[in-house]
Scaffold this active site. Structure first.
Site, PDB file in Angstrom:
ATOM      1  N   ARG A 178       0.826  -1.201   0.000  1.00 22.97           N
ATOM      2  CA  ARG A 178       0.000   0.000   0.000  1.00 22.97           C
ATOM      3  C   ARG A 178       0.865   1.258   0.000  1.00 22.97           C
ATOM      4  NH1 ARG A 178      -3.003  -2.833   4.617  1.00 22.97           N
ATOM      5  NH2 ARG A 178      -4.544  -4.126   3.551  1.00 22.97           N
ATOM      6  N   GLU A 302       5.870 -19.338  17.270  1.00 25.96           N
ATOM      7  CA  GLU A 302       5.366 -20.262  16.262  1.00 25.96           C
ATOM      8  C   GLU A 302       6.498 -20.717  15.336  1.00 25.96           C
ATOM      9  OE1 GLU A 302       2.452 -19.910  12.424  1.00 25.96           O
ATOM     10  OE2 GLU A 302       1.628 -19.216  14.344  1.00 25.96           O
ATOM     11  N   TYR A 350      -5.727 -24.111  -0.146  1.00 21.47           N
ATOM     12  CA  TYR A 350      -5.660 -23.109   0.916  1.00 21.47           C
ATOM     13  C   TYR A 350      -6.979 -22.349   0.922  1.00 21.47           C
ATOM     14  CZ  TYR A 350      -4.365 -19.278   3.917  1.00 21.47           C
ATOM     15  OH  TYR A 350      -4.337 -18.389   4.951  1.00 21.47           O
ATOM     16  N   ASP A 352      -9.422 -19.643   3.387  1.00 21.28           N
ATOM     17  CA  ASP A 352      -9.739 -18.880   4.581  1.00 21.28           C
ATOM     18  C   ASP A 352     -11.088 -19.339   5.126  1.00 21.28           C
ATOM     19  OD1 ASP A 352      -7.424 -17.334   4.476  1.00 21.28           O
ATOM     20  OD2 ASP A 352      -8.348 -15.879   3.115  1.00 21.28           O
TER      21      ASP A 352
END
Length: 369
Positions: A178, A302, A350, A352
């Site tokens: 962005r 993680e 994959y 969401d």
């Protein structure tokens, strides 16, 4: 006479199918899961010592532009308005992430306007790359080598366990860049986390007298399904077929849990981009909540690793060998009568949460026996 339905897996795919079919009053439904709890990798539970709601398999932030999905999921619980503002530690400095105007100005020690930053990055990117053949080329064509090596290369290599040149370019297309100060990781309209956790949401979805839930109940090829009129399978494809064409490639994650007094890192998620740091990120669970009065804190380091037989698969790698094996498994699936394979593991994609839920809603609408 009511039809008997078996649903393998008590994550969102299985729970949505069960909830939708239960409303028809046409079925007796059994939902089974090998784990000792419902919720799959979205499972949450309140830590008894600190009272913090913990995402046991890593953080999940619900985000969608699909108003139908958003309205549907909120019928089972109240969501907070959490916004995922990730930070990244690169070479000992903390930056805003995903890459935005603040990141660019801080990293290059400049003070560029949005249009100036766009021109600046355009000069940095590799314009010889017309059509990216892999992840690395995609990155170099988007942001250039400096930002790629500082923020993307090391993290990606740790997460996927291979050089980014071996990964498909499509993986990076999900990462926004962005030229303003918007540091919201997601660009979706609707975002948040259930105030009582995802497991509470799924528990409410499964709260119907026509649904029986069996945890600690593994499914394999020897399981007798003869008493069921249809089976919805949300487990892994390769395990269903006893790995006859080989094991599909997944990455899994493991966690090191730590506790301390007060606030450990001041943010929900901080990524670690450097290869000499063995973990990929640290998530501190108190920051996913709207509460601020926790005296103690819990944080997880993680780590990413290759998935072995007894690990929980997280991210499908979908490399060349995987796709070739997948085609063979899919041909066998086509021969299976009275079975529906769905979800992230059941289709080796994959996905969401919003896509998992949207797919299950569509399948349940079209299902008739």
């Amino acid at each position: 006479m009511l039809k008997n339905i078996l649903i393998v897996g008590a994550g969102f795919s299985g729970a949505v199918i069960a909830e939708r079919l239960s409303k028809t009053k046409k079925y007796n439904i059994v939902v089974m899961d090998k784990r000792c709890h419902i919720g799959g990798n979205c499972h949450t539970e309140v830590d008894p010592e600190t009272k913090i709601l913990v995402h046991k398999y890593g953080p999940h932030i619900f985000n969608t532009n699909n108003l139908d999905v958003w309205n549907y999921i909120r019928t089972f619980g109240t969501f907070n308005n959490f916004t995922n503002r990730i930070k990244v530690n690169s070479r000992g400095t903390i930056y805003s992430f995903p890459i935005n105007l603040h990141t660019i100005n801080q990293f290059f020690n400049v003070s560029l306007s949005p249009s100036e930053a766009a021109q600046f990055i355009d000069q940095k990117r590799d314009k010889s790359i017309i059509e990216a053949r892999n992840f690395e080329e995609q990155a170099l064509g988007m942001i250039g080598r400096d930002l790629y090596e500082a923020f993307i290369y090391g993290y990606t290599k740790k997460q996927w366990g291979c050089d980014p040149e071996r990964l498909p370019a499509s993986i990076l297309k999900r990462l926004p860049v962005r030229f303003n100060y918007n540091d919201n990781y997601y660009d979706k309209i609707y975002q948040g986390i259930p105030q009582k956790g995802y497991s509470n949401i799924i528990e409410n979805m499964l709260d119907d007298k026509s649904i029986r839930v069996l945890t600690d109940t593994p499914f394999d090829s020897s399981f007798d399904v003869s008493s069921f009129d249809h089976v919805f399978y949300t487990g892994s494809i390769d395990s269903f077929f006893d790995y006859k064409y080989g094991k599909l490639g997944y990455r899994t994650v493991t966690f090191e849990e730590e506790r301390t007094i007060g606030d450990y890192q001041g943010n929900a998620v901080i990524n670690y981009a450097d290869l000499d740091v063995p973990y990929t990120r640290i998530h501190e669970h108190k920051h996913f909540s709207q509460k601020t009065n926790f005296k103690k804190t819990i944080y997880f380091r993680e780590f990413s690793k290759e998935t072995e037989i007894h690990d929980e698969p997280y991210y499908p790698k979908r490399l060349k060998d995987d796709k070739e094996a997948l085609e063979k498994y899919q041909k066998d699936i086509e021969k299976k009568q009275n079975f529906t394979f769905l979800g992230r593991l059941g289709t080796y994609r994959y996905m969401d949460m919003e896509l998992v839920i949207s797919e299950a809603l569509r399948i349940s609408r079209n299902f008739k026996i």
